[in-house]
Design a protein around this motif. Sequence first.
Motif, PDB file in Angstrom:
ATOM      1  N   ASN A 127      -4.246   2.527  -2.883  1.00 17.74           N
ATOM      2  CA  ASN A 127      -3.595   1.240  -2.278  1.00 17.74           C
ATOM      3  C   ASN A 127      -3.552   0.269  -3.197  1.00 17.74           C
ATOM      4  O   ASN A 127      -3.809   0.145  -4.306  1.00 17.74           O
ATOM      5  CB  ASN A 127      -4.429   0.952  -0.896  1.00 17.74           C
ATOM      6  CG  ASN A 127      -5.745   0.910  -1.183  1.00 17.74           C
ATOM      7  OD1 ASN A 127      -6.160   0.385  -2.316  1.00 17.74           O
ATOM      8  ND2 ASN A 127      -6.444   0.359  -0.253  1.00 17.74           N
TER       9      ASN A 127
ATOM     10  N   GLU B 128      -7.926   1.613  -4.213  1.00 13.55           N
ATOM     11  CA  GLU B 128      -8.745   2.717  -3.706  1.00 13.55           C
ATOM     12  C   GLU B 128      -7.684   4.099  -3.356  1.00 13.55           C
ATOM     13  O   GLU B 128      -6.816   3.744  -2.853  1.00 13.55           O
ATOM     14  CB  GLU B 128      -9.159   1.989  -2.472  1.00 13.55           C
ATOM     15  CG  GLU B 128     -10.166   0.837  -2.533  1.00 13.55           C
ATOM     16  CD  GLU B 128     -10.217   0.329  -1.264  1.00 13.55           C
ATOM     17  OE1 GLU B 128     -11.300  -0.598  -1.291  1.00 13.55           O
ATOM     18  OE2 GLU B 128      -9.481   0.201  -0.254  1.00 13.55           O
TER      19      GLU B 128
ATOM     20  N   PHE C   1      -8.200   5.627   1.257  1.00  9.60           N
ATOM     21  CA  PHE C   1      -7.958   4.413   2.310  1.00  9.60           C
ATOM     22  C   PHE C   1      -7.155   4.889   3.330  1.00  9.60           C
ATOM     23  O   PHE C   1      -6.476   5.978   3.422  1.00  9.60           O
ATOM     24  CB  PHE C   1      -7.217   3.547   1.638  1.00  9.60           C
ATOM     25  CG  PHE C   1      -5.851   3.746   1.361  1.00  9.60           C
ATOM     26  CD1 PHE C   1      -4.741   3.096   2.006  1.00  9.60           C
ATOM     27  CD2 PHE C   1      -5.472   4.470   0.003  1.00  9.60           C
ATOM     28  CE1 PHE C   1      -3.435   3.554   1.902  1.00  9.60           C
ATOM     29  CE2 PHE C   1      -4.302   4.478  -0.139  1.00  9.60           C
ATOM     30  CZ  PHE C   1      -3.233   4.095   0.630  1.00  9.60           C
TER      31      PHE C   1
ATOM     32  N   ASP D  43       0.828  -1.276  -0.042  1.00 10.54           N
ATOM     33  CA  ASP D  43       0.159   0.101  -0.154  1.00 10.54           C
ATOM     34  C   ASP D  43       0.866   1.303   0.098  1.00 10.54           C
ATOM     35  O   ASP D  43       0.606   2.366  -0.749  1.00 10.54           O
ATOM     36  CB  ASP D  43      -0.829   0.009   1.436  1.00 10.54           C
ATOM     37  CG  ASP D  43      -2.326  -1.146   1.116  1.00 10.54           C
ATOM     38  OD1 ASP D  43      -2.343  -1.472  -0.133  1.00 10.54           O
ATOM     39  OD2 ASP D  43      -2.800  -1.179   2.099  1.00 10.54           O
TER      40      ASP D  43
END
Length: 135
Positions: free
Chosen positions: A55, A59, A62, A45
């Motif tokens: 990530n 997304e 996050f 991530d």
Amino acid sequence: MKMKITINTIRILNVKGIANKEISLNPTLTTILGENHIGKTTIVDAVQWCLFGKNSKGESDFGITPTREDTTPIDHLENKVEIELTKDGQTITLVKSRTDKWTKPRGQEEEVMSGHTVNYFVDGDKYTGKDYKLY
């Protein structure tokens, strides 16, 4: 024309469950192994966030803020990822950092977090978010 990019080193500061970690990668193969909840996904991530703003699940929204055991966020920390890589023989250092913005609303005694400031650097030179993404 084929481009070769090799990640040499990853430095992570205050991202999710990692307070401070430096990882040197082997130029041919690096394997990250460990038990559940030890930080393997956090490493991925962190790299994805630094390079692409997302990530490992793709997304962009996050939680990178470290949390206490009761899951409350640990405020006033800089979140920072530094990646040293080699692109076609040239060493490049990319840095993305995020800090909380705190303001004290009129009539209130306590500060409240009003957002974040994100800074981008390539080889020590500051970039705008747009120019960093283009780079």
